[in-house]
Scaffold this motif. Structure first.
Motif, PDB file in Angstrom:
ATOM      1  N   UNK A 142      -4.790  14.289  -4.309  1.00 15.81           N
ATOM      2  CA  UNK A 142      -5.091  15.435  -5.220  1.00 15.81           C
ATOM      3  C   UNK A 142      -4.018  16.243  -4.829  1.00 15.81           C
ATOM      4  N   UNK A 180      -1.877  15.863  -1.255  1.00 14.74           N
ATOM      5  CA  UNK A 180      -2.634  15.335  -0.123  1.00 14.74           C
ATOM      6  C   UNK A 180      -3.532  14.163  -0.348  1.00 14.74           C
ATOM      7  N   UNK A 226      -7.002  12.581   0.385  1.00 16.78           N
ATOM      8  CA  UNK A 226      -8.111  12.998   1.147  1.00 16.78           C
ATOM      9  C   UNK A 226      -8.715  11.671   1.745  1.00 16.78           C
ATOM     10  N   UNK A 227      -9.377  11.878   2.909  1.00 17.73           N
ATOM     11  CA  UNK A 227     -10.087  10.766   3.545  1.00 17.73           C
ATOM     12  C   UNK A 227     -11.236  11.365   4.154  1.00 17.73           C
ATOM     13  N   UNK A 228     -12.255  10.415   4.399  1.00 18.68           N
ATOM     14  CA  UNK A 228     -13.415  10.931   5.079  1.00 18.68           C
ATOM     15  C   UNK A 228     -13.188  11.791   6.227  1.00 18.68           C
ATOM     16  N   UNK A 269      -7.493  14.759   6.160  1.00 17.67           N
ATOM     17  CA  UNK A 269      -6.707  14.641   4.991  1.00 17.67           C
ATOM     18  C   UNK A 269      -5.088  14.532   5.414  1.00 17.67           C
ATOM     19  N   UNK A 304      -2.348   0.976  -7.180  1.00 17.25           N
ATOM     20  CA  UNK A 304      -3.096   1.088  -8.129  1.00 17.25           C
ATOM     21  C   UNK A 304      -4.290   0.136  -8.113  1.00 17.25           C
ATOM     22  N   UNK A 305      -4.354  -0.752  -6.978  1.00 15.37           N
ATOM     23  CA  UNK A 305      -5.184  -1.879  -6.841  1.00 15.37           C
ATOM     24  C   UNK A 305      -4.847  -3.218  -7.821  1.00 15.37           C
ATOM     25  N   UNK A 358      -2.887   1.823   6.254  1.00 17.38           N
ATOM     26  CA  UNK A 358      -3.950   0.985   6.549  1.00 17.38           C
ATOM     27  C   UNK A 358      -4.600   1.213   7.874  1.00 17.38           C
ATOM     28  N   UNK A 359      -3.678   1.693   8.946  1.00 14.71           N
ATOM     29  CA  UNK A 359      -4.440   1.885  10.193  1.00 14.71           C
ATOM     30  C   UNK A 359      -5.319   2.964  10.269  1.00 14.71           C
ATOM     31  N   UNK A 368      -7.093   3.569   7.650  1.00  8.96           N
ATOM     32  CA  UNK A 368      -8.198   3.111   6.979  1.00  8.96           C
ATOM     33  C   UNK A 368      -8.209   3.897   5.530  1.00  8.96           C
ATOM     34  N   UNK A 382      -5.816  -5.669  -1.229  1.00  6.42           N
ATOM     35  CA  UNK A 382      -6.775  -6.422  -1.867  1.00  6.42           C
ATOM     36  C   UNK A 382      -6.292  -7.765  -1.782  1.00  6.42           C
ATOM     37  N   UNK A 404     -13.196  16.246  -3.180  1.00  7.79           N
ATOM     38  CA  UNK A 404     -13.425  14.924  -2.622  1.00  7.79           C
ATOM     39  C   UNK A 404     -14.954  15.198  -2.116  1.00  7.79           C
ATOM     40  N   UNK A 409     -17.224   9.000  -0.849  1.00  6.21           N
ATOM     41  CA  UNK A 409     -17.505   8.614   0.491  1.00  6.21           C
ATOM     42  C   UNK A 409     -19.099   8.513   0.799  1.00  6.21           C
ATOM     43  N   UNK A 462     -17.025   0.238  -4.646  1.00  2.00           N
ATOM     44  CA  UNK A 462     -15.784   0.499  -4.111  1.00  2.00           C
ATOM     45  C   UNK A 462     -15.725   2.115  -3.924  1.00  2.00           C
ATOM     46  N   UNK A 506      -6.776  -1.245  12.258  1.00  2.00           N
ATOM     47  CA  UNK A 506      -6.289  -1.555  10.868  1.00  2.00           C
ATOM     48  C   UNK A 506      -7.620  -1.928  10.137  1.00  2.00           C
TER      49      UNK A 506
END
Lengths: 76, 366
Positions: free
Chosen positions: A2, A10, A12-14, A17, A32-33, A68-69, A71, A76, B82, B107, B143, B216
Motif C-alpha cells: 500500500x 510499504x 504490510x505483513x502480519x 511492515x 503477481x502470482x 521470502x525469509x 515470509x 509458487x 491491512x 491474515x 490464499x 524461509x
C-alpha cells in the motif's frame, strides 16, 4: 502493498511492515502470482535498460530471498 | 511532537466462547448492549486510515461472536487497511471462512493453548483444541497469511518443541510464541503462569534452533516475559505513539490495560472525533514525551528506547503510574517483581491451580 502518505510504499505483513525504496515497489508489483522469476527479472532489465542486467538479476534475487525469509513472499 | 498511529486494535466485543486463564482483557468487560454498530466501526476505520493507520487487528473477546464480522472485514479493506483477524477459531465453518476471505481478509491469527488436547482445554476452560486443529487444516487451503499464536507459560513450556512441530505440520507461515503478559485475567493467575528462569532460558534456545532450521519456511516471533528482562519493554511502542486500541463500547485507549490507571478520562468515538482523541486528549498526552518521568528514567539514556516501560504495570505494582516500570533492573521497586519470581519456583507449582477463569460479560444494560 500500500501507499502510506508519510512513509511511501510499504509492504504490510502480519504484525510488521516493510518500507520499500528504489525498485522495491516495482519488484513487488511484478510478483503477481503469474510471472516466473525470469519474467520478473527480464521486466526489470528492460525497465532499467541503462543498468548492467547481471547486477539487476543479482539484486532482484537477493531482494526476493530476503522477502521470502521474512515470509512476505512465496515461490509458487 | 506528532505521533502517527500505524495500528488499530479493534476490540469489537468482549464476548467469547473461551475462558482462558491468561486473557489480557480487562476484568470489567463491556456488555453486548454497549457494543459499537457496524456503521460506527466503519466510520472509525475510515478515521483511523486518515490518521495514518495501516493495520487493523480485529479482536475481542472473540471477534467472530459478532454476526457482522464479514462486514467489519469489508469496511476495513474499503478503508485501505491491512485486515488481521485474531481468533480462537471456534465456530468458523468453511462457508464463513470463505466469506471472510472474499470480504478482503489479509491474515488470520489462530490461537492454540497447547499441543495436547487435555492441557489445551484446561487452560481454555472449555473443549476447543480439536476444533482449532480442524480449522487450521482448512485455513491453509486459502490464499491468506496464517499465523499460529501459542500462548506459553509455566504449565505448557515443557511442550514447546511439540508446539513448534504442530506449527510445522499445520504449515503455518508464521508462529508466534507468546509468553503471557500479566494484565487482566493473566494478572490474577500470574503466580501459576509465570515460567521459571530455566524455562525462559530453554525457550530462547529452542526458538533460536527452530528459527535456523525453518528459515524461509516459517517465521517465528517470540515474546519473553518482561519479568525476567534486565530492562523493560517499550510497551505498545510508547504510550499513544504507534498504536491505539478501541474497546467494544468505542472507548479509545493506548493499550488493553489502561483503564486500571485512576484519574484518566478516556474518550469514546461516539462523542469525540478519533483525530482529536489521538492528538489532543489529556489521556493520550499524559505519558508522551518525558516530562512525566521520575528518576532514574528521566536521566536515563534508554528513555527514548523503552519510554520507562509500562505505565499499567508500574501502577499495578507500585500504585504510581509515573514510576519506573518495576521490571527494570534500575527500578527502585524491582523487589516486587523478584517476589513474584521467587513464588514461581518449581516447588510452589500447584497440581490443582485453582484458576480464575475468564467470565463472559453480562447482557445487562449499564
Amino acid at each position: 502493498m500500500t501507499h502510506s502518505k508519510d512513509l511511501g510504499p510499504v509492504l504490510l505483513l502480519p504484525e510488521s511492515m516493510l518500507r520499500l525504496t528504489g525498485p522495491g515497489p516495482r519488484i513487488v508489483e511484478l510478483c503477481d502470482g503469474m510471472r516466473s522469476l525470469d519474467d520478473v527479472i527480464a521486466a526489470l532489465q528492460s525497465e532499467f535498460s541503462g543498468a548492467d542486467p547481471e547486477v539487476i538479476r543479482g539484486e532482484v534475487l537477493a531482494f526476493l530471498a530476503s522477502l521470502r525469509e521474512k515470509r512476505a513472499l512465496d515461490f509458487l | 511532537m506528532t505521533f502517527v498511529p500505524r495500528a488499530l486494535i479493534a476490540e469489537v466485543t468482549h464476548r467469547c466462547p473461551l475462558r482462558c486463564v491468561y486473557c489480557s482483557n480487562p476484568l470489567e468487560m463491556r456488555s453486548r448492549s454497549e457494543e459499537l454498530s457496524t456503521e460506527e466501526w466503519q466510520r472509525v476505520f475510515t478515521e483511523a486510515a486518515a490518521l495514518g493507520v495501516l493495520q487493523l487487528h480485529l479482536t475481542g473477546g472473540e471477534p467472530l461472536a459478532r454476526p457482522d464480522a464479514e462486514q467489519l472485514v469489508r469496511s476495513g479493506r474499503a478503508a485501505g487497511l491491512y485486515v488481521n483477524l485474531i481468533t480462537s477459531g471456534i465456530g468458523l465453518a468453511e462457508t464463513r471462512l470463505e466469506a471472510l476471505v472474499a470480504a478482503g481478509l489479509d491474515h488470520v491469527q489462530l490461537s492454540f493453548q497447547d499441543s495436547e488436547q487435555a492441557n489445551a482445554d484446561e487452560i481454555a476452560g472449555t473443549r476447543a483444541h480439536a476444533a482449532k486443529l480442524e480449522l487450521a487444516r482448512r485455513i491453509r487451503k486459502h490464499r491468506i497469511a496464517f499465523t499460529m499464536n501459542v500462548v506459553v507459560h509455566r504449565r505448557n513450556l515443557a511442550r514447546l518443541p511439540q508446539m513448534i512441530a504442530l506449527a510445522e505440520e499445520l504449515q503455518v507461515g508464521r508462529l508466534e510464541v507468546a509468553n503471557v503478559q500479566y494484565y487482566g485475567w493473566a494478572f490474577e493467575n500470574r503466580s501459576q503462569l509465570l515460567p521459571t528462569r530455566e524455562q525462559v532460558r530453554d525457550t530462547v534456545a529452542i526458538v533460536d534452533a527452530a528459527r535456523e532450521r525453518l528459515k524461509g519456511r516459517m517465521r517465528i516471533d517470540c515474546v519473553l516475559p518482561d519479568y525476567y528482562a534486565r530492562y523493560p519493554k517499550a510497551c505498545m511502542g510508547g504510550w499513544g505513539q504507534g498504536l491505539m486500541l478501541i474497546d467494544p463500547a468505542g472507548v479509545v485507549l493506548p493499550c488493553h490495560a489502561a483503564r486500571v490507571i485512576p484519574g484518566l478520562n478516556f474518550d469514546d468515538v461516539r462523542s469525540k472525533a478519533l483525530r482529536w482523541i489521538w492528538e489532543e486528549s489529556a489521556a493520550f498526552q499524559r505519558f508522551r514525551g518525558d516530562e512525566w518521568m521520575q528518576e532514574p528514567c528521566r536521566s536515563c539514556e534508554r528513555k527514548t528506547r523503552d519510554f520507562g516501560g509500562c505505565r499499567c504495570q508500574a501502577f499495578l505494582y507500585t500504585g504510581d503510574p509515573d514510576a519506573t516500570d518495576p521490571v527494570c533492573s534500575l527500578a527502585p521497586k524491582r523487589g516486587l517483581i523478584d517476589a513474584v519470581i521467587a513464588n514461581a519456583a518449581p516447588a510452589n507449582v500447584q497440581a490443582d491451580p485453582n484458576w480464575v477463569y475468564r467470565i463472559n460479560p453480562s447482557n445487562a444494560l449499564r
